[in-house]
Design an enzyme around this catalytic site. Structure first.
Site: not given
Ligand SMILES: O=C[C@H](O)COP(=O)(O)O
Length: 249
Positions: A10, A12, A94, A96, A164, A170, A209
């Site tokens: 992803n 983002k 998600h 977010e 998640e 993150g 992460s």
């Molecule tokens: O969609 C992916 C997740 O929100 C994980 O993000 P991350 O790998 O940067 O922690």
């Protein structure tokens, strides 16, 4: 038949045209991955990425869609538009989006129906906040999100669920392997109770992460069928190492 293991990236709100060089590097390193690989770039790159991957098994996906098929919704994108741009999947719910756009389970439910109607696979995200985990509410929260976000009649070919934990996204922090196992085992039994045999085959991803350094141990956890990767999916070397860990899991 859909491969059991799935490495999903992803991006983002990251990536410009030059970022497509990472895709070229990935396809060079993994011309025929032994697991399914999916990349969800920002909408601006979707059709260019799909064109770039036309002769490669890597799938592409959107990061959100509107519940309606078309209409007066300025700035939004429908599932049919994603499909038209070359998407195979769409990420929905998600954390977010749930936090930044006040998306409720009911909205995620409607978006998932729209994705199915457009022929897209839905990657539906669930996860608890740190406060909810500290209060011992993790499984209750996940159960409520699954019950509210998933329409009836989901099939293994059309639904992927991503766990998640919000506090792991993150941050460089991850739950213990036992905590991941507890949630994934719970999600598996919940999906089997609701969807019967289809629930046995639905892919369950862990996200939050995931890095080259921890991917292998996470992929060894029961009922973890892959990962939804954010930051580490932006670089072909990192995402490639995660793909390799999944291939060998
Ligand atoms: O969609 C992916 C997740 O929100 C994980 O993000 P991350 O790998 O940067 O922690």
């Amino acid at each position: 038949m859909t491969p059991r293991k799935l490495a999903a990236g992803n991006w983002k709100m990251n990536g410009l045209g030059e970022s497509l060089a990472e895709i070229d590097a990935l396809t060079l390193a993994y011309p025929a991955p032994a697991c399914e690989v999916l990349i969800c770039p920002p909408a601006t790159l979707l059709s260019r990425m799909a064109d770039r991957l036309a002769d490669h098994p890597i799938a592409v996906g959107g990061q959100d869609c509107h519940p309606a098929a078309s209409g007066a919704h300025t700035g939004d994108i429908s599932a049919a538009m994603l499909q038209d741009a070359g998407a195979d999947y769409v990420i929905l719910g998600h954390s977010e989006r749930r936090a930044d756009h006040a998306e409720t389970d009911a909205i995620v439910h409607a978006k998932t129906e729209a994705a199915l109607a457009a022929g897209l696979g839905a990657v539906v995200c669930v996860g608890e906040t740190e406060a909810q985990r500290d209060a011992g509410q993790t499984l209750e929260v996940i159960g409520t999100q699954l019950a509210g976000s998933l329409p009836e009649g989901m099939r293994a070919e059309t639904l992927v669920v991503a766990y998640e934990p919000v506090w792991a996204i993150g941050t460089g922090r991850t739950p213990s392997l036992a905590e991941i196992a507890e949630v994934h085992d719970f999600m598996r039994s919940t999906l089997i109770s609701r969807f019967g045999k289809a629930g046995e085959a639905m892919r369950l991803l862990y996200g939050g992460s995931v890095k080259p350094g921890n991917a292998a141990e996470i992929f060894a956890v029961s009922n973890v069928d892959g990962a939804l990767v954010g930051g580490a999916s932006l670089k072909a070397t990192d995402f490639g190492a995660i793909i390799a860990a999944l291939e060998n899991a």
